[in-house]
Design a protein around this motif. Structure first.
Motif, PDB file in Angstrom:
ATOM      1  N   TYR A  87       0.829  -1.206   0.000  1.00 52.33           N
ATOM      2  CA  TYR A  87       0.000   0.000   0.000  1.00 52.33           C
ATOM      3  C   TYR A  87       0.866   1.260   0.000  1.00 52.33           C
ATOM      4  O   TYR A  87       0.610   2.194  -0.754  1.00 52.33           O
ATOM      5  CB  TYR A  87      -0.939  -0.011   1.209  1.00 52.33           C
ATOM      6  CG  TYR A  87      -1.729   1.266   1.366  1.00 52.33           C
ATOM      7  CD1 TYR A  87      -2.737   1.587   0.477  1.00 52.33           C
ATOM      8  CD2 TYR A  87      -1.452   2.152   2.399  1.00 52.33           C
ATOM      9  CE1 TYR A  87      -3.459   2.768   0.607  1.00 52.33           C
ATOM     10  CE2 TYR A  87      -2.169   3.320   2.548  1.00 52.33           C
ATOM     11  CZ  TYR A  87      -3.166   3.622   1.644  1.00 52.33           C
ATOM     12  OH  TYR A  87      -3.868   4.791   1.783  1.00 52.33           O
ATOM     13  N   GLN A  91       1.050   4.053  -3.004  1.00 51.01           N
ATOM     14  CA  GLN A  91       0.777   5.456  -2.705  1.00 51.01           C
ATOM     15  C   GLN A  91       1.970   6.335  -3.078  1.00 51.01           C
ATOM     16  O   GLN A  91       1.791   7.457  -3.561  1.00 51.01           O
ATOM     17  CB  GLN A  91       0.433   5.641  -1.227  1.00 51.01           C
ATOM     18  CG  GLN A  91      -0.879   5.043  -0.824  1.00 51.01           C
ATOM     19  CD  GLN A  91      -2.052   5.720  -1.505  1.00 51.01           C
ATOM     20  OE1 GLN A  91      -2.005   6.880  -1.889  1.00 51.01           O
ATOM     21  NE2 GLN A  91      -3.115   4.981  -1.679  1.00 51.01           N
ATOM     22  N   GLU A 129      -7.345   0.178  -3.076  1.00 46.44           N
ATOM     23  CA  GLU A 129      -8.243   1.327  -2.919  1.00 46.44           C
ATOM     24  C   GLU A 129      -9.704   0.907  -2.919  1.00 46.44           C
ATOM     25  O   GLU A 129     -10.523   1.494  -2.228  1.00 46.44           O
ATOM     26  CB  GLU A 129      -7.999   2.344  -4.041  1.00 46.44           C
ATOM     27  CG  GLU A 129      -6.705   3.085  -3.938  1.00 46.44           C
ATOM     28  CD  GLU A 129      -6.663   4.054  -2.778  1.00 46.44           C
ATOM     29  OE1 GLU A 129      -7.703   4.635  -2.431  1.00 46.44           O
ATOM     30  OE2 GLU A 129      -5.568   4.211  -2.211  1.00 46.44           O
ATOM     31  N   LYS A 132     -10.445  -0.745   0.632  1.00 45.99           N
ATOM     32  CA  LYS A 132      -9.660  -0.056   1.652  1.00 45.99           C
ATOM     33  C   LYS A 132     -10.233  -0.226   3.059  1.00 45.99           C
ATOM     34  O   LYS A 132      -9.510  -0.526   4.000  1.00 45.99           O
ATOM     35  CB  LYS A 132      -9.602   1.419   1.288  1.00 45.99           C
ATOM     36  CG  LYS A 132      -8.525   2.182   1.932  1.00 45.99           C
ATOM     37  CD  LYS A 132      -8.644   3.623   1.497  1.00 45.99           C
ATOM     38  CE  LYS A 132      -7.359   4.056   0.888  1.00 45.99           C
ATOM     39  NZ  LYS A 132      -7.323   5.482   0.631  1.00 45.99           N
TER      40      LYS A 132
END
Length: 155
Positions: A87, A91, A129, A132
């Motif tokens: 993650y 990002q 996403e 999430k």
């Protein structure tokens, strides 16, 4: 050193769960929004989080909390730590592509044919996403179980 790694893994999982749950509960808990803003402020913070996560995975695999198996370690916390590392990686790549860290990517022929590794990171990031909130609760539950039962083998 085993119990320090144990506490660091729990803290890392709680940080990851907080970052995953910030969109859902950021309005109620402003600490989550401040946490996200602190992490997203710099590329170096993402790099440090990724390196720390990979080190924690290695330590957890080879030096688990007793009576865990010597090589496997606690499989569930290791898996969720790898998910949090992935993650952070997605990002960081997404923020770097959009110029969040002061560098914007050149646009042109790269948009028509993205690199295979960027395409894989994009697909993984979109999957994370999409789920999430559920993933944040799973990681939060795994970290709480790992904290409450340190000697239990979470396979």
């Amino acid at each position: 050193m085993i119990f320090q790694t144990y506490l660091l893994v729990i803290a890392y999982l709680l940080l990851g769960a907080g970052l995953l749950l910030v969109d859902e509960y950021g309005g109620h808990y402003l600490l989550l929004i401040r946490l996200r803003n602190a992490v997203e402020s710099s590329l170096w913070i993402y790099l440090v989080l990724i390196v720390i996560g990979l080190l924690l995975v290695g330590m957890k695999v080879f030096f688990p909390v007793p009576p865990g198996p010597v090589l496997l370690g606690d499989l569930v916390p290791v898996f969720f730590t790898l998910v949090v590392v992935m993650y952070h990686t997605t990002q960081m790549v997404k923020g770097n592509q959009h110029g969040a860290f002061g560098r914007s990517r050149r646009k042109g022929s790269d948009e028509e044919h993205p690199a295979p590794d960027e395409d894989m990171l994009h697909k993984t990031g979109s999957l994370i996403e999409l789920h999430k909130r559920n993933l944040g609760f799973l990681i939060l539950g795994a970290s709480v179980l790992h904290f409450l039962f340190p000697g239990a083998v979470l396979l």
